[in-house]
Motif scaffolding. Structure first.
Motif, PDB file in Angstrom:
ATOM      1  N   UNK A 161      40.140  38.887  40.868  1.00  0.00           N
ATOM      2  CA  UNK A 161      41.052  39.670  40.035  1.00  0.00           C
ATOM      3  C   UNK A 161      40.822  41.173  40.165  1.00  0.00           C
ATOM      4  N   UNK A 162      39.580  41.597  40.369  1.00  0.00           N
ATOM      5  CA  UNK A 162      39.286  43.025  40.387  1.00  0.00           C
ATOM      6  C   UNK A 162      39.601  43.678  41.728  1.00  0.00           C
ATOM      7  N   UNK A 163      39.349  42.976  42.818  1.00  0.00           N
ATOM      8  CA  UNK A 163      39.532  43.586  44.147  1.00  0.00           C
ATOM      9  C   UNK A 163      40.750  43.047  44.886  1.00  0.00           C
ATOM     10  N   UNK A 254      25.493  40.627  39.280  1.00  0.00           N
ATOM     11  CA  UNK A 254      25.612  42.065  39.550  1.00  0.00           C
ATOM     12  C   UNK A 254      25.679  42.331  41.049  1.00  0.00           C
ATOM     13  N   UNK A 255      24.811  41.692  41.802  1.00  0.00           N
ATOM     14  CA  UNK A 255      24.792  41.894  43.251  1.00  0.00           C
ATOM     15  C   UNK A 255      26.059  41.347  43.894  1.00  0.00           C
ATOM     16  N   UNK A 256      26.530  40.210  43.423  1.00  0.00           N
ATOM     17  CA  UNK A 256      27.783  39.641  43.929  1.00  0.00           C
ATOM     18  C   UNK A 256      28.929  40.630  43.747  1.00  0.00           C
ATOM     19  N   UNK A 257      29.048  41.229  42.538  1.00  0.00           N
ATOM     20  CA  UNK A 257      30.131  42.176  42.289  1.00  0.00           C
ATOM     21  C   UNK A 257      29.965  43.437  43.146  1.00  0.00           C
ATOM     22  N   UNK A 258      28.751  43.942  43.263  1.00  0.00           N
ATOM     23  CA  UNK A 258      28.510  45.135  44.080  1.00  0.00           C
ATOM     24  C   UNK A 258      28.888  44.886  45.541  1.00  0.00           C
ATOM     25  N   UNK A 259      28.429  43.774  46.082  1.00  0.00           N
ATOM     26  CA  UNK A 259      28.702  43.462  47.487  1.00  0.00           C
ATOM     27  C   UNK A 259      30.191  43.252  47.743  1.00  0.00           C
ATOM     28  N   UNK A 260      30.870  42.587  46.809  1.00  0.00           N
ATOM     29  CA  UNK A 260      32.303  42.344  46.970  1.00  0.00           C
ATOM     30  C   UNK A 260      33.079  43.654  46.910  1.00  0.00           C
ATOM     31  N   UNK A 261      32.674  44.566  46.041  1.00  0.00           N
ATOM     32  CA  UNK A 261      33.346  45.866  45.950  1.00  0.00           C
ATOM     33  C   UNK A 261      33.115  46.666  47.231  1.00  0.00           C
ATOM     34  N   UNK A 262      31.898  46.617  47.774  1.00  0.00           N
ATOM     35  CA  UNK A 262      31.624  47.316  49.039  1.00  0.00           C
ATOM     36  C   UNK A 262      32.489  46.751  50.157  1.00  0.00           C
TER      37      UNK A 262
END
Length: 293
Positions: A161-163, A254-262
């Motif tokens: 939903x976010x990316x 947290x790491x999942x969201x960071x990596x997906x955003x990158x």
């Protein structure tokens, strides 16, 4: 306790499931179709975490096929437990050959040619693998996992939903009556499993798989690791069924969201030129501090 409706009872599975056609739950995609298909997986995010440039590298770099044929206890145990019907298609036990003689060498070459494409096991490797399988089934909780109604090697695709990115996961086993995801891990000694969680980012896998399950089925699952030791202790191969604690799960998310955003930013900007930066390891800093003290 009032349990939510079982989503597996609510959805109709077609007699012949189509190939990938968008976000959804797929039970008949082959491993090759899954890995070569669209979307970002946990292993893809591992490349992003290492260095974004390594993701396109992983897709384009040539593969040494001969090295892929080496015996891998993790893959073999995975197949034996989860896809036993495919085991004989992928693995074969070799008889003993006397490679000091011409006849023995010729027989070995003929055996390899006959079983080209399969992973060849020695008798000792086959013996060890069967004992490891027996160890799993001797563990009450592990045996319960395989006695429950479940689906092995299904694939879940969803749009984040976010990316807006298409994500995919492939749980080893889903217990359909309990909303439990089980992932089989071969570990080099059970005392190393905690280190393996950080080293191989198993907590990120927990987060991403749980997210995919929740996004598709609307139920928050329990994520369990079925860990099997490949090293012997007191003549046995240890087995554990493990759930990591909430703080570890939160860090994985947290790491999942960071990596997906990158990953998303790299795609949007078409920017895959990255240099990995290394920090001095803590042990080297401590050595300097000891010398100066």
């Amino acid at each position: 306790m009032n349990m939510p409706a079982n989503p597996f009872d609510l959805q109709e599975q077609p007699a012949i499931e189509p190939a990938f056609s968008g976000p959804g739950f797929y039970t008949n995609l082959s491993n090759e179709e899954y890995h070569s298909g669209p979307g970002i997986s946990k292993s893809g995010l591992d490349h992003i975490a290492h260095c974004p440039s390594s993701l396109p590298w992983s897709r384009e770099a040539p593969v040494d096929d001969e090295k892929l044929k080496a015996m891998d206890f993790g893959s073999a145990l995975h197949c034996l437990l989860l896809e036993p019907h495919l085991f004989d298609e992928q693995f074969v036990e070799a008889p003993q050959f006397n490679l000091r003689t011409n006849d023995g060498k010729a027989a070995w070459e003929a055996f390899q040619a006959k079983h080209d494409g399969k992973i060849i096991m020695t008798a000792d490797e086959s013996r060890k693998l069967k004992i490891m399988q027996g160890s799993v089934m001797a563990h009450p909780t592990a045996r319960w996992i395989f006695e429950q109604a479940g689906v092995n090697e299904a694939s879940i695709y969803w749009t984040d939903q976010q990316t807006g990115e298409l994500c995919r996961v492939r749980p080893d086993r889903i217990l359909t009556d309990h909303h439990i995801i089980v992932d089989v891990k071969k570990v080099d000694g059970m005392d190393r499993f905690e280190k393996h969680i950080e080293e191989f980012r198993y907590h990120v896998q927990d987060a991403m798989y749980s997210e995919g399950y929740h996004r598709h089925f609307g139920v928050e699952p329990t994520f369990l690791f079925l860990a099997v030791s490949s090293t012997v202790g007191a003549g046995r191969y240890a087995v554990d069924v493990i759930e990591i604690e909430p703080d570890w799960k939160r860090r994985g998310h947290e790491l999942f969201r960071q990596n997906l955003e990158t990953y998303h930013q790299c795609k949007v900007n078409d920017d895959w030129l990255h240099i990995r930066k290394l920090e001095r390891p803590a042990w080297a800093v401590r050595q300097d501090e000891r010398r100066l003290s």
